[in-house]
Motif scaffolding. Structure first.
Motif, PDB file in Angstrom:
ATOM      1  N   SER A   5     -49.134  72.133  18.297  1.00  0.00           N
ATOM      2  CA  SER A   5     -50.272  72.668  19.199  1.00  0.00           C
ATOM      3  C   SER A   5     -51.621  72.436  18.986  1.00  0.00           C
ATOM      4  CB  SER A   5     -50.211  74.194  19.368  1.00  0.00           C
ATOM      5  OG  SER A   5     -51.045  74.775  20.246  1.00  0.00           O
ATOM      6  N   VAL A   9     -54.118  69.799  21.457  1.00  0.00           N
ATOM      7  CA  VAL A   9     -55.523  70.101  21.963  1.00  0.00           C
ATOM      8  C   VAL A   9     -56.527  69.031  21.615  1.00  0.00           C
ATOM      9  CG1 VAL A   9     -57.232  71.780  21.479  1.00  0.00           C
ATOM     10  CG2 VAL A   9     -55.056  72.638  21.937  1.00  0.00           C
ATOM     11  N   ASP A  23     -56.476  76.362  24.861  1.00  0.00           N
ATOM     12  CA  ASP A  23     -55.246  76.823  24.720  1.00  0.00           C
ATOM     13  C   ASP A  23     -55.297  78.352  24.373  1.00  0.00           C
ATOM     14  OD1 ASP A  23     -56.367  76.960  22.121  1.00  0.00           O
ATOM     15  OD2 ASP A  23     -54.545  76.169  21.131  1.00  0.00           O
ATOM     16  N   ARG A  28     -54.537  80.421  29.668  1.00  0.00           N
ATOM     17  CA  ARG A  28     -53.081  80.094  29.964  1.00  0.00           C
ATOM     18  C   ARG A  28     -52.240  81.007  31.033  1.00  0.00           C
ATOM     19  NH1 ARG A  28     -49.509  79.745  25.355  1.00  0.00           N
ATOM     20  NH2 ARG A  28     -51.156  80.950  24.331  1.00  0.00           N
ATOM     21  N   ASP A  44     -48.793  75.586  27.215  1.00  0.00           N
ATOM     22  CA  ASP A  44     -49.343  75.556  25.912  1.00  0.00           C
ATOM     23  C   ASP A  44     -50.848  75.171  26.032  1.00  0.00           C
ATOM     24  OD1 ASP A  44     -46.887  76.149  24.676  1.00  0.00           O
ATOM     25  OD2 ASP A  44     -46.231  73.776  24.660  1.00  0.00           O
ATOM     26  N   VAL A  45     -51.199  74.699  27.176  1.00  0.00           N
ATOM     27  CA  VAL A  45     -52.683  74.126  26.891  1.00  0.00           C
ATOM     28  C   VAL A  45     -53.032  73.742  28.418  1.00  0.00           C
ATOM     29  CG1 VAL A  45     -52.055  71.859  26.351  1.00  0.00           C
ATOM     30  CG2 VAL A  45     -54.230  72.552  26.106  1.00  0.00           C
TER      31      VAL A  45
END
Length: 469
Positions: A5, A9, A23, A28, A44-45
């Motif tokens: 993750s 990013v 994130d 989100r 997730d982002v």
């Protein structure tokens, strides 16, 4: 060691800057819903690019991480986000620039994150408009979203859908490669025509629900802003006669917009002060425009005769003059009593409408007791899209009642499945309608679509699951 993750990013931040990547769970969650009653899809982002090149780099990162990409415009989608969870949501709304107004070719090229109302506003400063000028949700809905859904709406009676005014596209393919379609594919040519440089590659991305590529720029036809307009409203006691009147006036392509209202909407607008509507079963409303007072008056006289021929009674045109002169100023996100609502737009031949209407009420009859108990209402209005009628059959419910919401979702699906069996051509597809439409694709056709998807998107990252692809 950096987590997947964190690495994602960082990779995205290197493309657009950390300010436009998040994130954070609150961000989100804000992107997890569309305008439908469907469950959320949490990514997730979230990333917000500002150029085609940035989109291309984001797609390349997604392929490297083998993570899905969900494309989001204005969030006005009414049919559910792609299935699953996680991945990257690309918010296209920073890409809202008009690139060029080409008065020689009578086209406009704009980034696809611009909404339809802003596009119309900016073009009007120069004295122009697109012939089809957006869906009724165009205060939020983006140009790219409209193309992905092959949208109909304002201007559709005379000028068709967004597909009919679309000259060409700039598209980021699911591999991160960039292509142009239409005459823009020729590096020596203006972006002025869709046809003649080989197969119609533009059409591949119209109505595709974003599964074949990310549309980043679009070139559309423009026209001088009309100098004159007039309106007509007519009430009918008989639905078949109303449909015949619409059909005949449409043969002449006189109005730019035509709306058919059914009893509940007539009652609602009648109570709101629109004269002549409160106690009538059906009403038809016309919007006629042109370049002189004499032109529109002549067209209005022809329409009056056709409406009268089928026993239409003219009433003051309060509704169309209000509705079509400020199309994005009043569009409600709640029902008349503050309810949530959902609908499904589709096209059918104009004269087939009475049979479709009977089908709806046969379906709804199965749910009449639960609809009464849960205060679920059903209203209908329809617009004309060239040779078709496009009904908006709206279900209203109070969303604080979770059971009511679940019943609406069930009723909505039942209506959609019956509409498809009646020959409906849905264009708002997304998850809910898209998966039902895709089940009707025959084997060869579905295999053809899957072959295109696999070829363009070998890692199946782009809006995966839509149209069951």
């Amino acid at each position: 060691m950096m987590s997947t993750s964190s690495a994602l990013v960082e990779a995205l931040s290197n493309i657009v800057g950390s300010r436009f990547v998040s994130d954070d769970i609150n961000v989100r969650l804000a992107y997890s819903r569309d305008a439908s009653p469907e469950p959320p899809r949490i990514c997730d982002v979230v990333v917000r690019p500002t150029s085609t090149e940035e989109v291309a780099e984001i797609i390349k990162v997604a392929n490297r991480f083998k993570t899905p990409v969900i494309i989001r415009g204005g969030g006005a989608n009414l049919v559910g986000l792609p299935p699953g969870s996680g991945g990257i949501t690309i918010d296209m709304t920073r890409m809202s620039k008009i690139i060029e107004i080409d008065e020689t070719s009578m086209t406009v090229t704009a980034q696809t994150g611009i909404n339809w109302s802003m596009l119309t506003y900016e073009l009007k400063k120069k004295g122009y408009r697109t012939p089809f000028y957006g869906p009724f949700s165009g205060g939020a809905a983006t140009l790219g979203g409209g193309i992905s859904n092959a949208s109909a709406g304002l201007g559709s009676a005379k000028y068709g859908t967004v597909a009919d005014i679309l000259v060409g596209l700039e598209v980021v393919l699911p591999t991160g490669d960039i292509i142009r379609t239409g005459s823009g594919a020729n590096p020596y040519a203006r972006k002025f025509t869709r046809w003649g440089f080989g197969p119609d590659m533009t059409g591949l991305f119209v109505g595709d629900q974003g599964v074949f590529g990310v549309k980043t720029e679009a070139t559309l036809k423009i026209m001088p802003w009309p100098d004159a307009q007039t309106f007509g409203s007519y009430t009918f006691q008989d639905l078949e006669k109303a449909c015949k009147a619409i059909y005949e006036v449409q043969l002449r392509h006189i109005p730019i917009n035509i709306i058919l209202l059914e009893p509940d909407f007539n009652k609602l607008f009648g109570k709101a002060g629109f004269r002549g509507l409160a106690d009538v079963p059906f009403s038809v409303h016309l919007h006629i425009e042109g370049y002189s007072k004499e032109e529109v008056e002549k067209q209005k006289a022809i329409a009056d005769e056709i409406m009268k021929k089928y026993d239409g009674q003219e009433v003051p045109p309060d509704f169309p003059s209000w509705n079509f002169t400020r199309p994005w100023e009043w569009q409600p996100r709640t029902g008349p009593l503050g309810q949530a609502w959902i609908t499904a737009c589709y096209k059918m031949p104009i004269l087939d409408y009475p049979a479709h209407r009977e089908m709806w009420y046969r379906v709804l009859d199965k749910y009449k007791e639960i609809m009464k108990e849960k205060k679920i209402d059903f209203y209908v209005a329809s617009l004309v899209v060239e040779n078709a009628l496009d009904p908006m059959n709206v279900l209203y419910w109070f969303d604080e009642d979770e059971e009511a919401r679940e019943w609406v979702r069930r009723i909505w699906r039942d209506l959609i499945e019956n509409e498809i069996r009646y020959g409906a051509i849905h264009y708002w597809l997304g998850k809910v309608i898209g998966e039902r439409v895709a089940r009707t694709y025959n084997g060869v056709y579905f295999d053809f679509l899957r072959t295109i998807k696999r070829t363009l998107d070998p890692n199946n990252i782009l809006n995966p699951g839509l149209l069951l692809l």
